[in-house]
Design an enzyme around this catalytic site. Structure first.
Site, PDB file in Angstrom:
ATOM      1  N   TYR A 284       0.839  -1.200   0.000  1.00 24.55           N
ATOM      2  CA  TYR A 284       0.000   0.000   0.000  1.00 24.55           C
ATOM      3  C   TYR A 284       0.879   1.256   0.000  1.00 24.55           C
ATOM      4  O   TYR A 284       0.636   2.198  -0.762  1.00 24.55           O
ATOM      5  CB  TYR A 284      -0.965   0.012   1.201  1.00 24.55           C
ATOM      6  CG  TYR A 284      -1.846   1.241   1.184  1.00 24.55           C
ATOM      7  CD1 TYR A 284      -2.862   1.375   0.236  1.00 24.55           C
ATOM      8  CD2 TYR A 284      -1.631   2.293   2.074  1.00 24.55           C
ATOM      9  CE1 TYR A 284      -3.646   2.515   0.173  1.00 24.55           C
ATOM     10  CE2 TYR A 284      -2.420   3.442   2.025  1.00 24.55           C
ATOM     11  CZ  TYR A 284      -3.421   3.544   1.074  1.00 24.55           C
ATOM     12  OH  TYR A 284      -4.181   4.684   1.005  1.00 24.55           O
TER      13      TYR A 284
ATOM     14  N   ARG B  50     -10.233   5.946  10.782  1.00 25.83           N
ATOM     15  CA  ARG B  50      -9.380   5.298   9.779  1.00 25.83           C
ATOM     16  C   ARG B  50      -8.239   4.561  10.479  1.00 25.83           C
ATOM     17  O   ARG B  50      -7.851   4.925  11.582  1.00 25.83           O
ATOM     18  CB  ARG B  50      -8.741   6.346   8.857  1.00 25.83           C
ATOM     19  CG  ARG B  50      -9.712   7.089   7.999  1.00 25.83           C
ATOM     20  CD  ARG B  50      -8.980   8.060   7.104  1.00 25.83           C
ATOM     21  NE  ARG B  50      -8.226   9.051   7.889  1.00 25.83           N
ATOM     22  CZ  ARG B  50      -7.520  10.030   7.350  1.00 25.83           C
ATOM     23  NH1 ARG B  50      -7.449  10.147   6.051  1.00 25.83           N
ATOM     24  NH2 ARG B  50      -6.884  10.893   8.110  1.00 25.83           N
TER      25      ARG B  50
ATOM     26  N   PHE C 127      15.060  19.627  -2.139  1.00 24.57           N
ATOM     27  CA  PHE C 127      13.681  19.180  -2.337  1.00 24.57           C
ATOM     28  C   PHE C 127      13.486  17.760  -1.786  1.00 24.57           C
ATOM     29  O   PHE C 127      12.474  17.460  -1.155  1.00 24.57           O
ATOM     30  CB  PHE C 127      13.372  19.226  -3.845  1.00 24.57           C
ATOM     31  CG  PHE C 127      11.997  18.741  -4.218  1.00 24.57           C
ATOM     32  CD1 PHE C 127      10.913  19.613  -4.195  1.00 24.57           C
ATOM     33  CD2 PHE C 127      11.776  17.431  -4.609  1.00 24.57           C
ATOM     34  CE1 PHE C 127       9.646  19.181  -4.553  1.00 24.57           C
ATOM     35  CE2 PHE C 127      10.513  16.982  -4.966  1.00 24.57           C
ATOM     36  CZ  PHE C 127       9.442  17.869  -4.936  1.00 24.57           C
TER      37      PHE C 127
ATOM     38  N   ARG D 116       2.990   8.114  13.138  1.00 18.50           N
ATOM     39  CA  ARG D 116       2.757   9.334  13.917  1.00 18.50           C
ATOM     40  C   ARG D 116       1.269   9.684  14.035  1.00 18.50           C
ATOM     41  O   ARG D 116       0.804  10.163  15.065  1.00 18.50           O
ATOM     42  CB  ARG D 116       3.498  10.503  13.249  1.00 18.50           C
ATOM     43  CG  ARG D 116       3.393  11.806  14.000  1.00 18.50           C
ATOM     44  CD  ARG D 116       3.698  12.984  13.095  1.00 18.50           C
ATOM     45  NE  ARG D 116       2.782  13.010  11.952  1.00 18.50           N
ATOM     46  CZ  ARG D 116       2.898  13.827  10.920  1.00 18.50           C
ATOM     47  NH1 ARG D 116       3.900  14.661  10.851  1.00 18.50           N
ATOM     48  NH2 ARG D 116       2.026  13.804   9.944  1.00 18.50           N
TER      49      ARG D 116
HETATM   50 CA    CA Z   1      -5.695   8.878   0.355  1.00 14.35          CA
END
Ligand code: CA
Length: 400
Positions: free
Chosen positions: A178, A235, A295, A225
């Protein structure tokens, strides 16, 4: 998803005054009108930057610090993935329709004039999708090598999100997969854009494993976290294979923040995230352009600071733990090259080492991973010190 990392780790309100000053010079534009109005009044490219501003102010600043034409490419990449993500997160779309949208979004986003109304989980995201034809038009103007990367990543991510729309993250393999779909692919796509720009080597985009790890470290840090925030909004992203070792239900943890089991679970997940750090160091070692380096490096160093802060920290189960504003500002200002990146990574690794407790069930694994990080940092220093093309190279390497 990963795109939220900069937004959540660095909120504009958290910027120190020095940083505010520095950033204000870079980004003065504000867009008081809603996107819907802007869509009718500004050109397509300006709309994209306005949208970027609305959906993620900090990311807008970071993107505008990228060199040259990479700005437009990364801006479009961001907005396309933001569109996809807000479809994934919109719980009001019937499943069939959602799966169709997720799996075909890569094609819609290249179809001139395409947009969709009443879709997205936040008002700004809904307005972005409502005027998405403006993003499509800038996307179609990007050079083919950029378009190919964005199209390919959007396709894979959309399919991955669709696969996971119907199942939970159970095993650690699911967790890695995932995270690959929603974050690792962002790392791989960015590498592709960097290589296509010519600012970085063509070899960078071929190293998919380490680019994937860049995304996984950030995504897992966020997931670990955000336990409290996620559980409060119903969730969950913590993999069952890990959390079920220490509790019957995932909600149990918030009732016993200080318990041995809760902290053992948290530390287990931090240890899991730490496995990706050596790959991230290997990736950063290859980045050549200073702006691209910043970046990529800033989110990584923020993640490592966050892991050091949340390890063995019961507050994770009762509030949103963030790194100190001053520290975040310092990391943003001072992470400029491999040397400063190493400095901060080493600092947080030692902070983690000091927090280790031999009574923790994963103590040995955590310790091993921290040592591996120090080794990886030391390896980059060796590479740094040995001068190439000198006749006494062999003697020098013996010294090390
Ligand atoms: Ca999402």
């Amino acid at each position: 998803m990963i795109l939220d990392l900069l937004t959540t780790v660095i909120k504009p309100s958290e910027f120190g005054s020095v940083l505010k000053l520095k950033l204000s010079g870079l980004q003065n534009k504000t867009y008081p009108q809603p996107l819907r109005e802007l869509a009718a009044n500004v050109n397509d490219r300006e709309f994209c930057y306005a949208a970027l501003h609305k959906v993620s102010r900090s990311f807008a600043v970071v993107i505008q610090n990228l060199p040259g034409e990479l700005q437009d490419a990364v801006c479009v990449f961001y907005l396309v993935l933001r569109g996809l993500d807000s479809i994934e997160d919109d719980m009001n779309i019937p499943l069939e329709k959602k799966l169709h949208l997720l799996r075909n979004f890569h094609q819609f986003s290249l179809q001139p004039g395409w947009n969709i109304s009443n879709t997205g989980d936040k008002e700004d995201y809904r307005q972005l999708l409502e005027s998405f034809q403006k993003v499509v038009s800038v996307y179609l103007r990007l050079k083919p090598s950029y378009r190919m990367v964005i199209d390919n990543i959007t396709k894979q991510m959309g399919h991955g999100m669709a696969d996971f729309a119907e199942k939970k993250v159970q095993t650690t393999a699911d967790y890695d997969l995932y995270c690959h779909y929603v974050a690792g692919l962002v790392g791989i796509g960015l590498s592709g854009l960097f290589s296509a720009s010519g600012f970085e080597s063509a070899l960078l985009e071929q190293q998919k494993t380490i680019a994937n790890s860049m995304g996984l470290l950030l995504q897992k840090t966020n997931i670990v976290r955000d336990y409290f925030e996620d559980i409060e909004s119903g969730r969950t992203f913590w993999p069952e294979q890990i959390w079920s070792c220490y509790a019957e239900k995932l909600e149990d943890y918030k009732h016993f923040p200080e318990s041995k089991e809760s902290l053992a679970c948290l530390n287990h997940l931090v240890t899991d995230a730490l496995q990706h750090v050596p790959d991230c160091i290997a990736y950063m070692k290859q980045i050549q352009h200073p702006k691209v380096f910043r970046f990529c490096a800033i989110p990584q160093v923020m993640a490592m600071a966050t892991l050091a802060k949340i390890y063995n920290n019961p507050d994770v189960f009762r509030t949103n733990v963030k790194i100190r504003k001053g520290l975040a500002a310092r990391l943003m200002l001072e992470t400029n090259d491999l040397e400063s990146l190493n400095y901060f990574l080493e600092k947080f690794t030692y902070k983690l080492m000091r927090k280790l407790n031999p009574a923790d069930p994963n103590y040995l694994m955590t310790k091993k991973r921290l040592h591996r990080i120090i080794e990886a940092i030391d390896e980059t220093k060796m590479r740094y010190t040995i001068a190439p093309d000198t006749t006494d190279n062999i003697e020098q390497s013996v010294l090390f």
